[in-house]
Scaffold this motif. Structure first.
Motif, PDB file in Angstrom:
ATOM      1  N   LEU A 264       2.005   9.106  -3.574  1.00  0.00           N
ATOM      2  CA  LEU A 264       0.993   9.697  -2.702  1.00  0.00           C
ATOM      3  C   LEU A 264      -0.408   9.450  -3.242  1.00  0.00           C
ATOM      4  O   LEU A 264      -1.354   9.227  -2.483  1.00  0.00           O
ATOM      5  N   ASN A 265      -0.553   9.484  -4.562  1.00  0.00           N
ATOM      6  CA  ASN A 265      -1.853   9.225  -5.165  1.00  0.00           C
ATOM      7  C   ASN A 265      -2.254   7.760  -4.977  1.00  0.00           C
ATOM      8  O   ASN A 265      -3.421   7.439  -4.731  1.00  0.00           O
ATOM      9  N   ALA A 266      -1.275   6.863  -5.046  1.00  0.00           N
ATOM     10  CA  ALA A 266      -1.557   5.432  -4.926  1.00  0.00           C
ATOM     11  C   ALA A 266      -1.972   5.040  -3.513  1.00  0.00           C
ATOM     12  O   ALA A 266      -2.753   4.098  -3.333  1.00  0.00           O
ATOM     13  N   ILE A 267      -1.464   5.737  -2.496  1.00  0.00           N
ATOM     14  CA  ILE A 267      -1.767   5.366  -1.113  1.00  0.00           C
ATOM     15  C   ILE A 267      -2.893   6.188  -0.524  1.00  0.00           C
ATOM     16  O   ILE A 267      -3.164   6.109   0.667  1.00  0.00           O
ATOM     17  N   ARG A 268      -3.563   6.985  -1.350  1.00  0.00           N
ATOM     18  CA  ARG A 268      -4.632   7.830  -0.810  1.00  0.00           C
ATOM     19  C   ARG A 268      -5.738   6.963  -0.209  1.00  0.00           C
ATOM     20  O   ARG A 268      -6.005   5.849  -0.655  1.00  0.00           O
ATOM     21  N   LEU A 269      -6.391   7.521   0.788  1.00  0.00           N
ATOM     22  CA  LEU A 269      -7.443   6.800   1.482  1.00  0.00           C
ATOM     23  C   LEU A 269      -8.660   6.648   0.584  1.00  0.00           C
ATOM     24  O   LEU A 269      -8.968   7.512  -0.231  1.00  0.00           O
ATOM     25  N   GLY A 270      -9.370   5.542   0.780  1.00  0.00           N
ATOM     26  CA  GLY A 270     -10.602   5.327   0.043  1.00  0.00           C
ATOM     27  C   GLY A 270     -10.423   4.715  -1.319  1.00  0.00           C
ATOM     28  O   GLY A 270     -11.401   4.402  -1.987  1.00  0.00           O
ATOM     29  N   ASP A 271      -9.175   4.514  -1.742  1.00  0.00           N
ATOM     30  CA  ASP A 271      -8.919   3.932  -3.050  1.00  0.00           C
ATOM     31  C   ASP A 271      -9.033   2.413  -2.962  1.00  0.00           C
ATOM     32  O   ASP A 271      -9.004   1.824  -1.890  1.00  0.00           O
ATOM     33  N   ARG A 272      -9.172   1.766  -4.090  1.00  0.00           N
ATOM     34  CA  ARG A 272      -9.205   0.309  -4.129  1.00  0.00           C
ATOM     35  C   ARG A 272      -7.828  -0.222  -4.525  1.00  0.00           C
ATOM     36  O   ARG A 272      -6.847   0.490  -4.488  1.00  0.00           O
ATOM     37  N   GLY A 273      -7.785  -1.465  -4.967  1.00  0.00           N
ATOM     38  CA  GLY A 273      -6.500  -2.031  -5.356  1.00  0.00           C
ATOM     39  C   GLY A 273      -5.703  -2.424  -4.134  1.00  0.00           C
ATOM     40  O   GLY A 273      -6.099  -3.306  -3.368  1.00  0.00           O
ATOM     41  N   TRP A 274      -4.568  -1.771  -3.901  1.00  0.00           N
ATOM     42  CA  TRP A 274      -3.703  -2.112  -2.776  1.00  0.00           C
ATOM     43  C   TRP A 274      -4.420  -1.938  -1.435  1.00  0.00           C
ATOM     44  O   TRP A 274      -4.087  -2.570  -0.462  1.00  0.00           O
ATOM     45  N   ASN A 275      -5.410  -1.047  -1.389  1.00  0.00           N
ATOM     46  CA  ASN A 275      -6.035  -0.707  -0.116  1.00  0.00           C
ATOM     47  C   ASN A 275      -6.751  -1.875   0.543  1.00  0.00           C
ATOM     48  O   ASN A 275      -7.172  -1.776   1.676  1.00  0.00           O
ATOM     49  N   CYS A 276      -6.946  -2.975  -0.166  1.00  0.00           N
ATOM     50  CA  CYS A 276      -7.615  -4.111   0.458  1.00  0.00           C
ATOM     51  C   CYS A 276      -6.781  -4.678   1.597  1.00  0.00           C
ATOM     52  O   CYS A 276      -7.290  -5.422   2.431  1.00  0.00           O
ATOM     53  N   LEU A 277      -5.503  -4.337   1.665  1.00  0.00           N
ATOM     54  CA  LEU A 277      -4.645  -4.808   2.748  1.00  0.00           C
ATOM     55  C   LEU A 277      -4.514  -3.781   3.866  1.00  0.00           C
ATOM     56  O   LEU A 277      -3.687  -3.936   4.752  1.00  0.00           O
ATOM     57  N   ARG A 278      -5.313  -2.739   3.834  1.00  0.00           N
ATOM     58  CA  ARG A 278      -5.187  -1.663   4.813  1.00  0.00           C
ATOM     59  C   ARG A 278      -6.310  -1.729   5.829  1.00  0.00           C
ATOM     60  O   ARG A 278      -7.481  -1.662   5.483  1.00  0.00           O
ATOM     61  N   PHE A 279      -5.938  -1.863   7.087  1.00  0.00           N
ATOM     62  CA  PHE A 279      -6.910  -1.937   8.167  1.00  0.00           C
ATOM     63  C   PHE A 279      -7.151  -0.519   8.664  1.00  0.00           C
ATOM     64  O   PHE A 279      -6.320   0.070   9.336  1.00  0.00           O
ATOM     65  N   TYR A 280      -8.309   0.043   8.334  1.00  0.00           N
ATOM     66  CA  TYR A 280      -8.552   1.468   8.523  1.00  0.00           C
ATOM     67  C   TYR A 280      -8.734   1.890   9.976  1.00  0.00           C
ATOM     68  O   TYR A 280      -8.758   3.074  10.271  1.00  0.00           O
ATOM     69  N   ASP A 281      -8.901   0.935  10.890  1.00  0.00           N
ATOM     70  CA  ASP A 281      -9.162   1.294  12.282  1.00  0.00           C
ATOM     71  C   ASP A 281      -7.893   1.461  13.107  1.00  0.00           C
ATOM     72  O   ASP A 281      -7.965   1.688  14.302  1.00  0.00           O
ATOM     73  N   LYS A 282      -6.725   1.312  12.470  1.00  0.00           N
ATOM     74  CA  LYS A 282      -5.464   1.432  13.184  1.00  0.00           C
ATOM     75  C   LYS A 282      -4.577   2.473  12.514  1.00  0.00           C
ATOM     76  O   LYS A 282      -4.729   2.780  11.330  1.00  0.00           O
ATOM     77  N   VAL A 283      -3.628   3.012  13.296  1.00  0.00           N
ATOM     78  CA  VAL A 283      -2.529   3.753  12.695  1.00  0.00           C
ATOM     79  C   VAL A 283      -1.774   2.786  11.794  1.00  0.00           C
ATOM     80  O   VAL A 283      -1.422   1.679  12.207  1.00  0.00           O
ATOM     81  N   GLY A 284      -1.564   3.162  10.538  1.00  0.00           N
ATOM     82  CA  GLY A 284      -0.985   2.220   9.586  1.00  0.00           C
ATOM     83  C   GLY A 284       0.277   2.714   8.915  1.00  0.00           C
ATOM     84  O   GLY A 284       0.450   3.902   8.672  1.00  0.00           O
ATOM     85  N   LYS A 285       1.177   1.790   8.617  1.00  0.00           N
ATOM     86  CA  LYS A 285       2.380   2.027   7.827  1.00  0.00           C
ATOM     87  C   LYS A 285       2.332   1.084   6.637  1.00  0.00           C
ATOM     88  O   LYS A 285       2.098  -0.100   6.788  1.00  0.00           O
ATOM     89  N   ARG A 286       2.572   1.624   5.434  1.00  0.00           N
ATOM     90  CA  ARG A 286       2.399   0.818   4.224  1.00  0.00           C
ATOM     91  C   ARG A 286       3.657   0.861   3.370  1.00  0.00           C
ATOM     92  O   ARG A 286       4.240   1.927   3.165  1.00  0.00           O
ATOM     93  N   PHE A 287       4.004  -0.287   2.842  1.00  0.00           N
ATOM     94  CA  PHE A 287       5.231  -0.400   2.075  1.00  0.00           C
ATOM     95  C   PHE A 287       4.982  -1.163   0.784  1.00  0.00           C
ATOM     96  O   PHE A 287       4.544  -2.322   0.832  1.00  0.00           O
ATOM     97  N   PRO A 288       5.244  -0.551  -0.371  1.00  0.00           N
ATOM     98  CA  PRO A 288       5.212  -1.315  -1.623  1.00  0.00           C
ATOM     99  C   PRO A 288       6.197  -2.469  -1.513  1.00  0.00           C
ATOM    100  O   PRO A 288       7.285  -2.326  -0.952  1.00  0.00           O
ATOM    101  N   PHE A 289       5.823  -3.602  -2.055  1.00  0.00           N
ATOM    102  CA  PHE A 289       6.641  -4.784  -1.827  1.00  0.00           C
ATOM    103  C   PHE A 289       6.451  -5.766  -2.972  1.00  0.00           C
ATOM    104  O   PHE A 289       5.347  -5.941  -3.482  1.00  0.00           O
ATOM    105  N   LYS A 290       7.528  -6.386  -3.362  1.00  0.00           N
ATOM    106  CA  LYS A 290       7.469  -7.440  -4.363  1.00  0.00           C
ATOM    107  C   LYS A 290       8.140  -8.675  -3.788  1.00  0.00           C
ATOM    108  O   LYS A 290       9.300  -8.634  -3.397  1.00  0.00           O
ATOM    109  N   LYS A 291       7.398  -9.758  -3.721  1.00  0.00           N
ATOM    110  CA  LYS A 291       7.876 -10.962  -3.056  1.00  0.00           C
ATOM    111  C   LYS A 291       9.151 -11.489  -3.716  1.00  0.00           C
ATOM    112  O   LYS A 291       9.185 -11.699  -4.919  1.00  0.00           O
ATOM    113  N   PRO A 292      10.226 -11.706  -2.940  1.00  0.00           N
ATOM    114  CA  PRO A 292      11.469 -12.221  -3.516  1.00  0.00           C
ATOM    115  C   PRO A 292      11.336 -13.700  -3.875  1.00  0.00           C
ATOM    116  O   PRO A 292      10.479 -14.409  -3.377  1.00  0.00           O
TER     117      PRO A 292
END
Length: 312
Positions: A264-292
């Motif tokens: 929950l702390n990692a996906i909080r709004l306004g944070d950097r890091g992973w958040n560069c892939l988050r489009f803030y103008d839409k309802v969003g679903k986010r999934f930690p992922f490691k490329k196989p």
């Protein structure tokens, strides 16, 4: 369907509930101060109640109107108070219990909810004012105040990953005159899996370029967006596909933290890091992922082209 009015709160019930909570949280001396102040200002509270009742009389969903007004006037990317973070835990009973499986299942569920809202209503119709502006809607930045724009004919979601930003179809219309229905879970999964196996995008196709813009202060984002639209071309077309999507899905480039609190702390709004892939103008679903490491085989004519290009 007629919308239900949001009820005007009853002053006595509100004060009883407030008193119950404050009695549990305040010291006895402070609680008595509250009781004394309440008795002295009773007439002021009753006058405020009267004005509230008049303001809400005959207006459906006046609370929603207030919420939208404050949200759209906010100069930040998205107030944290409007976000509801949740974590979907692993389930041993889930046949395809992987990041991609959970992503596909949740996206499919959102498509079902959007196309068949009565599934969660039962025998009692629900107020749909806010629900009708959750999916296939975008919060567009304005010069003075934002606006919410709806895209009722949209059939796609946006998936962002290190490979770029891609549209994935999640709805279809079986007949020309019929309603939209959710695409099958398998079809949605195949699209997400295909994109997850693509190599990382180059600089000009990096999804974080546009997603980072939507996390800027709203007036700054408005200025950049106007320049994109004025210039036109593939970048403006890509922006339209992003904004018209039903929802945004982000496959984060990293594994999930070990516990729910850290997640929950990692996906909080306004944070950097992973958040560069988050489009803030839409309802969003986010999934930690490691490329196989494995690669998926596709026909030569089946390709996925990323949306974003030419952003500087």
């Amino acid at each position: 369907m007629a919308l239900h009015d949001y009820p005007i709160p009853d002053l006595d019930i509100t004060l009883q509930e407030a008193g119950r909570v404050l009695q549990l949280t305040l010291s006895p001396d402070l609680y008595m101060q509250y009781k004394n102040a309440l008795s002295q200002q009773r007439e002021i509270l009753q006058e405020a109640q009267r004005k509230l009742s008049e303001a809400g009389s005959g207006r459906e969903n006046w609370v929603t109107e207030q919420f939208k007004s404050r949200l759209l006037s906010c100069g930040d990317a998205l107030p944290t108070s409007t976000a509801i973070p949740t974590v979907l835990p692993q389930s041993k009973a889930w046949k395809n219990d992987t990041q991609l499986g959970r992503a596909a299942a949740l996206v499919w569920a959102m498509a079902k909810l959007y196309s068949e809202p009565w599934l969660v209503e039962g025998d009692v119709p629900m107020e749909r004012t806010q629900q009708s502006e959750v999916f296939a809607a975008s919060r567009l930045p304005g010069k003075k105040q934002d606006e919410i724009k709806l895209y009722p004919d949209s059939v796609h979601a946006i998936l962002t990953s290190r490979a770029g930003a891609f549209p994935i179809q999640i709805l279809h219309r079986p007949s020309a005159e019929g309603p939209f229905t959710a695409l099958s879970l398998g079809d949605i999964y195949d699209q997400i899996e295909h994109i997850s196996n693509l190599p990382a995008a180059g600089t000009e196709q990096d999804a974080s370029a546009i997603c980072a813009l939507s996390s800027q202060p709203r007036r700054d984002w408005h200025s950049v967006r106007e320049k994109i639209l004025k210039k036109g071309g593939p970048t403006a077309a890509s922006l339209d596909l992003m904004e018209s999507a039903i929802l945004a899905v982000s496959l984060e480039d990293g594994p999930a933290p070990p516990d729910v609190a850290s997640t929950l702390n990692a996906i909080r709004l306004g944070d950097r890091g992973w958040n560069c892939l988050r489009f803030y103008d839409k309802v969003g679903k986010r999934f930690p992922f490691k490329k196989p490491n494995r690669k998926i085989q596709r026909d030569s004519e089946e390709k996925s082209e990323p949306l974003w290009c030419g952003l500087k």
